[in-house]
Design a protein around this motif. Structure first.
Motif, PDB file in Angstrom:
ATOM      1  N   GLY A 154       0.713  -1.229   0.031  1.00  0.00           N
ATOM      2  CA  GLY A 154      -0.153  -0.011  -0.066  1.00  0.00           C
ATOM      3  C   GLY A 154       0.801   1.272  -0.035  1.00  0.00           C
ATOM      4  N   VAL A 155       1.894   1.287  -0.891  1.00  0.00           N
ATOM      5  CA  VAL A 155       2.502   2.508  -1.013  1.00  0.00           C
ATOM      6  C   VAL A 155       1.832   3.749  -1.811  1.00  0.00           C
ATOM      7  CG1 VAL A 155       4.768   3.365  -1.693  1.00  0.00           C
ATOM      8  CG2 VAL A 155       4.680   1.078  -0.609  1.00  0.00           C
TER       9      VAL A 155
ATOM     10  N   GLY B 277       5.171  -1.925  -2.808  1.00  0.00           N
ATOM     11  CA  GLY B 277       6.316  -1.746  -1.909  1.00  0.00           C
ATOM     12  C   GLY B 277       7.084  -2.666  -1.738  1.00  0.00           C
ATOM     13  N   MET B 278       8.660  -2.658  -1.874  1.00  0.00           N
ATOM     14  CA  MET B 278       9.580  -3.989  -1.428  1.00  0.00           C
ATOM     15  C   MET B 278      10.285  -3.643   0.074  1.00  0.00           C
ATOM     16  SD  MET B 278      11.234  -3.795  -5.393  1.00  0.00           S
ATOM     17  CE  MET B 278      12.051  -5.322  -4.798  1.00  0.00           C
ATOM     18  N   ALA B 279      10.512  -2.511   0.249  1.00  0.00           N
ATOM     19  CA  ALA B 279      11.205  -2.251   1.514  1.00  0.00           C
ATOM     20  C   ALA B 279      11.156  -0.704   1.946  1.00  0.00           C
ATOM     21  CB  ALA B 279      12.552  -2.604   1.463  1.00  0.00           C
TER      22      ALA B 279
ATOM     23  N   ASN C 101      15.229  10.774   7.298  1.00  0.00           N
ATOM     24  CA  ASN C 101      15.589  10.079   6.147  1.00  0.00           C
ATOM     25  C   ASN C 101      14.822   8.967   5.515  1.00  0.00           C
ATOM     26  OD1 ASN C 101      17.676  11.782   5.818  1.00  0.00           O
ATOM     27  ND2 ASN C 101      19.102  10.704   7.140  1.00  0.00           N
ATOM     28  N   ILE C 102      14.229   8.885   4.563  1.00  0.00           N
ATOM     29  CA  ILE C 102      13.497   7.687   3.906  1.00  0.00           C
ATOM     30  C   ILE C 102      14.162   7.107   2.695  1.00  0.00           C
ATOM     31  CG2 ILE C 102      11.273   7.412   3.086  1.00  0.00           C
ATOM     32  CD1 ILE C 102      10.095   9.514   4.618  1.00  0.00           C
ATOM     33  N   THR C 103      14.106   5.823   2.871  1.00  0.00           N
ATOM     34  CA  THR C 103      14.706   4.965   1.713  1.00  0.00           C
ATOM     35  C   THR C 103      13.600   4.027   1.474  1.00  0.00           C
ATOM     36  OG1 THR C 103      16.773   5.033   2.819  1.00  0.00           O
ATOM     37  CG2 THR C 103      16.392   3.512   1.207  1.00  0.00           C
ATOM     38  N   LEU C 104      13.200   4.108   0.118  1.00  0.00           N
ATOM     39  CA  LEU C 104      11.970   3.260  -0.378  1.00  0.00           C
ATOM     40  C   LEU C 104      12.520   2.530  -1.329  1.00  0.00           C
ATOM     41  CD1 LEU C 104       8.998   2.513  -0.396  1.00  0.00           C
ATOM     42  CD2 LEU C 104       8.698   4.545  -1.792  1.00  0.00           C
TER      43      LEU C 104
ATOM     44  N   ALA D   9       2.343  -1.964   7.033  1.00  0.00           N
ATOM     45  CA  ALA D   9       3.029  -3.273   7.058  1.00  0.00           C
ATOM     46  C   ALA D   9       1.867  -4.175   7.968  1.00  0.00           C
ATOM     47  CB  ALA D   9       4.224  -2.949   8.100  1.00  0.00           C
ATOM     48  N   THR D  10       2.124  -5.509   7.620  1.00  0.00           N
ATOM     49  CA  THR D  10       1.588  -6.559   8.230  1.00  0.00           C
ATOM     50  C   THR D  10       2.488  -6.893   9.704  1.00  0.00           C
ATOM     51  OG1 THR D  10       1.157  -7.379   6.382  1.00  0.00           O
ATOM     52  CG2 THR D  10       0.793  -8.897   8.218  1.00  0.00           C
TER      53      THR D  10
END
Length: 194
Positions: free
Chosen positions: A7-8, A31-33, A62-65, A106-107
């Protein structure tokens, strides 16, 4: 324990009023990570051979997607690129993406006897950098290349920078994120809305 990411979504942020709103929301691939790492300014005062005062204040996050893809509609909103009448997307040295809201869920596995939950998060104000391109020729094995985005989250004028909510059903988490992004009909995705 978190076992999944999905759900990104992102949406364009407008701060023209005291209640910021979101529009033009869309799903940013699958979404992967994701890593959301708050950064803090810290300071200490020492006297009489010990610390007398310590202060810690949020600066940014800081956001890493990692995502499976970046849709075409992200180019002008997130990275400030333009598309000409011929369908060519042009990158310019003066490109400056807009601030967007960013959400995902996230689950969350419960303990013994507890049901699975879905923890959703919405970052109110973040600017992402253009990830560039990474291509590789096809060889004997199939290699997938997926984009990795980096961004910086800033606080709103009122100091808020993130909100989280836990749900019993996955659909509830998705709808909450879509509401924040202004995608759900009849809702502008305002900051104070749940």
């Amino acid at each position: 324990m978190f076992t999944g990411l999905a759900g990104v979504y992102v949406a364009e942020l407008s701060e023209k009023t005291d209640n910021p709103t979101y529009s033009n929301g869309f799903q940013l691939g699958e979404g992967m990570a994701v890593t959301i790492a708050p950064q803090y300014a810290e300071g200490s005062v020492y006297g009489d051979n010990h610390r007398v005062k310590y202060k810690k204040k949020f600066k940014n996050a800081n956001i890493t997607l990692g995502t499976t893809r970046i849709p075409k509609q992200a180019e002008p909103v997130m990275f400030g690129k333009t598309e000409d009448s011929g369908g060519e997307v042009v990158s310019n040295q003066r490109d400056d993406g807009k601030y967007v809201g960013f959400g995902c869920y996230a689950t969350e596995e419960g303990g013994p006897g507890e049901d699975t939950k879905y923890s959703a998060v919405w970052i109110y104000k973040v600017k992402f950098a253009d990830p560039g391109d990474d291509f590789e020729t096809e060889g004997e094995n199939i290699t997938f290349k997926t984009p990795s985005l980096t961004g910086s989250a800033e606080p709103l004028k009122n100091g808020d920078w993130k909100v989280k909510k836990q749900f019993d059903a996955e659909e509830e988490a998705i709808n909450w994120i879509k509401t924040k992004a202004g995608i759900v009909t009849g809702n502008s995705g305002g900051v104070g809305e749940e």
